[in-house]
Design an enzyme around this catalytic site. Structure first.
Site, PDB file in Angstrom:
ATOM      1  N   ASN A 147      34.234  50.351  35.089  1.00 24.48           N
ATOM      2  CA  ASN A 147      34.656  50.867  36.400  1.00 24.48           C
ATOM      3  C   ASN A 147      36.046  50.364  36.815  1.00 24.48           C
ATOM      4  OD1 ASN A 147      34.035  48.247  37.050  1.00 24.48           O
ATOM      5  ND2 ASN A 147      32.186  48.729  38.199  1.00 24.48           N
ATOM      6  N   ARG A 285      37.327  39.932  44.993  1.00 18.99           N
ATOM      7  CA  ARG A 285      36.157  39.249  45.537  1.00 18.99           C
ATOM      8  C   ARG A 285      36.504  38.752  46.940  1.00 18.99           C
ATOM      9  NH1 ARG A 285      33.664  41.786  42.581  1.00 18.99           N
ATOM     10  NH2 ARG A 285      32.312  41.154  40.864  1.00 18.99           N
ATOM     11  N   GLN A 314      27.337  39.342  50.491  1.00 23.51           N
ATOM     12  CA  GLN A 314      27.023  40.766  50.401  1.00 23.51           C
ATOM     13  C   GLN A 314      25.522  40.952  50.349  1.00 23.51           C
ATOM     14  OE1 GLN A 314      31.044  42.416  48.232  1.00 23.51           O
ATOM     15  NE2 GLN A 314      29.135  42.697  47.202  1.00 23.51           N
ATOM     16  N   HIS A 333      30.894  47.537  49.354  1.00 18.61           N
ATOM     17  CA  HIS A 333      31.318  47.328  47.964  1.00 18.61           C
ATOM     18  C   HIS A 333      31.004  48.592  47.142  1.00 18.61           C
ATOM     19  CE1 HIS A 333      31.509  44.181  44.488  1.00 18.61           C
ATOM     20  NE2 HIS A 333      32.253  45.242  44.255  1.00 18.61           N
TER      21      HIS A 333
HETATM   22  P1  NDP Z   1      40.629  41.283  33.765  1.00 19.40           P
HETATM   23  O1  NDP Z   1      39.901  40.156  33.131  1.00 19.40           O
HETATM   24  O2  NDP Z   1      41.049  42.448  32.955  1.00 19.40           O
HETATM   25  O3  NDP Z   1      41.942  40.740  34.491  1.00 19.40           O
HETATM   26  C1  NDP Z   1      41.951  39.628  35.295  1.00 19.40           C
HETATM   27  C2  NDP Z   1      43.336  39.047  35.237  1.00 19.40           C
HETATM   28  O4  NDP Z   1      43.420  38.016  36.221  1.00 19.40           O
HETATM   29  C3  NDP Z   1      43.678  38.397  33.893  1.00 19.40           C
HETATM   30  O5  NDP Z   1      44.938  38.864  33.471  1.00 19.40           O
HETATM   31  C4  NDP Z   1      43.707  36.914  34.252  1.00 19.40           C
HETATM   32  O6  NDP Z   1      44.590  36.163  33.462  1.00 19.40           O
HETATM   33  C5  NDP Z   1      44.224  36.973  35.666  1.00 19.40           C
HETATM   34  N1  NDP Z   1      44.056  35.747  36.428  1.00 19.40           N
HETATM   35  C6  NDP Z   1      43.040  34.874  36.400  1.00 19.40           C
HETATM   36  N2  NDP Z   1      43.271  33.898  37.281  1.00 19.40           N
HETATM   37  C7  NDP Z   1      44.447  34.150  37.879  1.00 19.40           C
HETATM   38  C8  NDP Z   1      45.220  33.494  38.859  1.00 19.40           C
HETATM   39  N3  NDP Z   1      44.801  32.351  39.407  1.00 19.40           N
HETATM   40  N4  NDP Z   1      46.385  34.047  39.233  1.00 19.40           N
HETATM   41  C9  NDP Z   1      46.818  35.188  38.678  1.00 19.40           C
HETATM   42  N5  NDP Z   1      46.123  35.859  37.722  1.00 19.40           N
HETATM   43  C10 NDP Z   1      44.961  35.348  37.345  1.00 19.40           C
HETATM   44  O7  NDP Z   1      39.721  41.745  35.001  1.00 19.40           O
HETATM   45  P2  NDP Z   1      39.662  43.155  35.723  1.00 19.40           P
HETATM   46  O8  NDP Z   1      41.035  43.621  35.986  1.00 19.40           O
HETATM   47  O9  NDP Z   1      38.716  44.057  35.019  1.00 19.40           O
HETATM   48  O10 NDP Z   1      38.932  42.740  37.087  1.00 19.40           O
HETATM   49  C11 NDP Z   1      39.528  41.829  37.997  1.00 19.40           C
HETATM   50  C12 NDP Z   1      38.514  41.428  39.037  1.00 19.40           C
HETATM   51  O11 NDP Z   1      38.183  42.555  39.836  1.00 19.40           O
HETATM   52  C13 NDP Z   1      37.162  40.987  38.458  1.00 19.40           C
HETATM   53  O12 NDP Z   1      37.173  39.616  38.153  1.00 19.40           O
HETATM   54  C14 NDP Z   1      36.199  41.298  39.564  1.00 19.40           C
HETATM   55  O13 NDP Z   1      36.064  40.168  40.399  1.00 19.40           O
HETATM   56  C15 NDP Z   1      36.875  42.397  40.332  1.00 19.40           C
HETATM   57  N6  NDP Z   1      36.164  43.676  40.183  1.00 19.40           N
HETATM   58  C16 NDP Z   1      35.807  44.328  41.325  1.00 19.40           C
HETATM   59  C17 NDP Z   1      35.105  45.490  41.264  1.00 19.40           C
HETATM   60  C18 NDP Z   1      34.728  46.222  42.501  1.00 19.40           C
HETATM   61  O14 NDP Z   1      33.849  47.079  42.444  1.00 19.40           O
HETATM   62  N7  NDP Z   1      35.349  45.962  43.624  1.00 19.40           N
HETATM   63  C19 NDP Z   1      34.690  46.071  39.964  1.00 19.40           C
HETATM   64  C20 NDP Z   1      35.220  45.356  38.815  1.00 19.40           C
HETATM   65  C21 NDP Z   1      35.892  44.183  38.949  1.00 19.40           C
HETATM   66  P3  NDP Z   1      44.098  35.550  32.069  1.00 19.40           P
HETATM   67  O15 NDP Z   1      44.215  36.667  31.116  1.00 19.40           O
HETATM   68  O16 NDP Z   1      45.024  34.424  31.810  1.00 19.40           O
HETATM   69  O17 NDP Z   1      42.681  35.073  32.259  1.00 19.40           O
END
Ligand code: NDP
Length: 396
Positions: A147, A285, A314, A333
């Site tokens: 998603n 989140r 939630q 959500h």
């Molecule tokens: P990904 O794992 O593809 O991307 C997350 C990115 O965040 C990675 O590049 C990671 O870096 C980076 N990151 C981690 N910590 C930090 C930080 N402190 N500062 C900056 N960047 C950081 O995840 P997605 O893009 O798929 O999803 C992101 C978030 O979205 C999920 O964790 C989830 O909480 C949320 N989500 C929400 C949904 C909704 O329905 N609202 C559905 C799906 C997801 P690195 O590669 O170094 O770890």
């Protein structure tokens, strides 16, 4: 034979749909990075149906019952007398969605000695105490990428809705008014604005790709830089830290996971470093933002708008300040649970269960924990201590 306990959100208030707005949904075979969409051996639902609610059952009942398994589906998940807590002690598998999470705390895991598999139908396993799951040798899996595009579309929608003042304008129409000045007194174009994402993973980079045609300045901060050619293709500027990025942005979208580094990252101090009148869209989140600092910043005008679909806890209580603060565009959500997304993550859940019951390996990209350690996608995105400390579970 296994007992599979599935926690899903309630059916619509008027009952489970008997027809749909559209007859079909597009068939997507691959995601942007080349990964294939879920490939179960079969599905027992029509893509485009409501699968994430109790009566939709993620389309799993026939498959599970024909396999001789017991399948319990409920939305009742809070409190010691909930169906979740009553059914948990002899459950082998627990499935839930982040939109209506079964908070798998250490206490709940301790009460489920048979539990071997926890599946997130969707993405984000921070509602599971990964440390406890690992200690009990439980496999945790989610349907990675299912998603991500759905969420990125929601982000773009919310940015436009806030900046263009769409929701109040819509409300004037519903109220029978034609109050053009009231609608436009807070309405701008995003063209020429500076838009930054905290994290450029699957969702963050999809947001950047979608925003590029709007002729905005694009920015990101992340723990790792994107490949140089991607930065060039998107025309996006990297910032080594979130402070330097928010200082130049008119719009900030948050797309990082929740862990100790990001918990309450957007507090009064960081919001104070943003441009006056900036917008925040947070679909990552709820706990990444300080609840009261956001409400105060909207009241003072430091923020011009806040939108997102993630809350803490939630479901959000009726008196949650984000329901009533000014200039917000919150939804429940829902961003990752469009009917299109449901078809993918229901199929992905089926794929994970087929592998599990057949003793075949689950795709690496779906694994969060396995064999007593973080694994697959989880080894990259989570750390064990972080998982225990910051899990997005409700206050007790
Ligand atoms: P990904 O794992 O593809 O991307 C997350 C990115 O965040 C990675 O590049 C990671 O870096 C980076 N990151 C981690 N910590 C930090 C930080 N402190 N500062 C900056 N960047 C950081 O995840 P997605 O893009 O798929 O999803 C992101 C978030 O979205 C999920 O964790 C989830 O909480 C949320 N989500 C929400 C949904 C909704 O329905 N609202 C559905 C799906 C997801 P690195 O590669 O170094 O770890």
């Amino acid at each position: 034979m296994a007992k599979v306990l599935c926690v899903l959100y309630d059916d619509p208030v008027d009952g489970y749909p008997t027809s749909y707005a559209r007859g079909e949904i597009p068939a997507i075979e691959r995601y942007h990075n080349g990964q294939t969409t879920p490939t179960p051996e079969g599905i027992d639902f029509t893509p485009g149906e409501l699968l994430g609610s109790v009566s939709g059952e993620l389309g799993l009942r026939r498959f599970l019952e024909e396999g001789g398994h017991t399948f319990v589906v409920t939305s009742d998940k809070e409190g010691p007398d909930s169906v979740l807590d009553r059914e948990l002690p002899d459950a082998d598998v627990v499935i839930s969605q982040p939109f209506w999470p079964a908070y798998m705390t250490a206490e709940r895991i301790a009460k489920a000695p048979q539990l071997k598999l926890i599946v997130t139908a969707g993405i984000g396993s921070d509602h599971t105490d990964l440390k406890a799951a690992i200690e009990h040798g439980i496999t945790v899996a989610e349907v990675t990428y299912s998603n991500s595009i759905s969420v990125s579309e929601h982000v773009v929608m919310m940015i436009l809705a806030l900046v263009r003042n769409y929701i109040p304008s819509y409300q004037w129409v519903v109220k029978g008014g034609w109050n053009i000045a009231d609608c436009v007194a807070r309405s701008y174009d995003i063209e020429g604005m500076q838009v930054g994402t905290v994290a450029a993973g699957r969702i963050g980079s999809a947001v950047l790709r979608r925003l590029k045609p709007f002729e905005v300045g694009l920015h990101y901060t992340d723990r790792h830089r994107l490949p140089e050619e991607t930065e060039r293709e998107l025309g996006v500027t990297f910032h080594p830290d979130v402070e330097s990025m928010v200082a130049v942005c008119d719009v900030v979208t948050i797309n990082a996971p929740l862990h100790p580094e990001t918990e309450h990252l957007f507090d009064e101090a960081l919001i104070g470093k943003m441009k006056r009148g900036a917008y925040i869209v947070n679909t990552a989140r709820g706990k990444i933002c300080d609840r009261d600092a956001i409400a105060r910043a909207l009241e003072s005008g430091q923020l011009a708008g806040y939108a997102g679909d993630v809350w803490y806890p939630q479901p959000a209580p009726e008196d949650h300040p984000w329901r009533s603060m000014p200039h917000h565009g919150m939804t429940p959500h829902v961003s990752g649970s469009s009917l299109s997304a449901q078809a993918r993550y229901a199929a992905g859940t089926r794929e994970i269960l087929e592998c599990w019951f057949d003793g075949r390996p689950i795709r690496e990209e779906y694994l969060i924990a396995d064999g007593g350690r973080l694994a697959g996608a989880g080894a990259h995105a989570y750390s064990v201590d972080a998982a225990a400390g910051s899990s997005d579970k409700p206050a007790t």
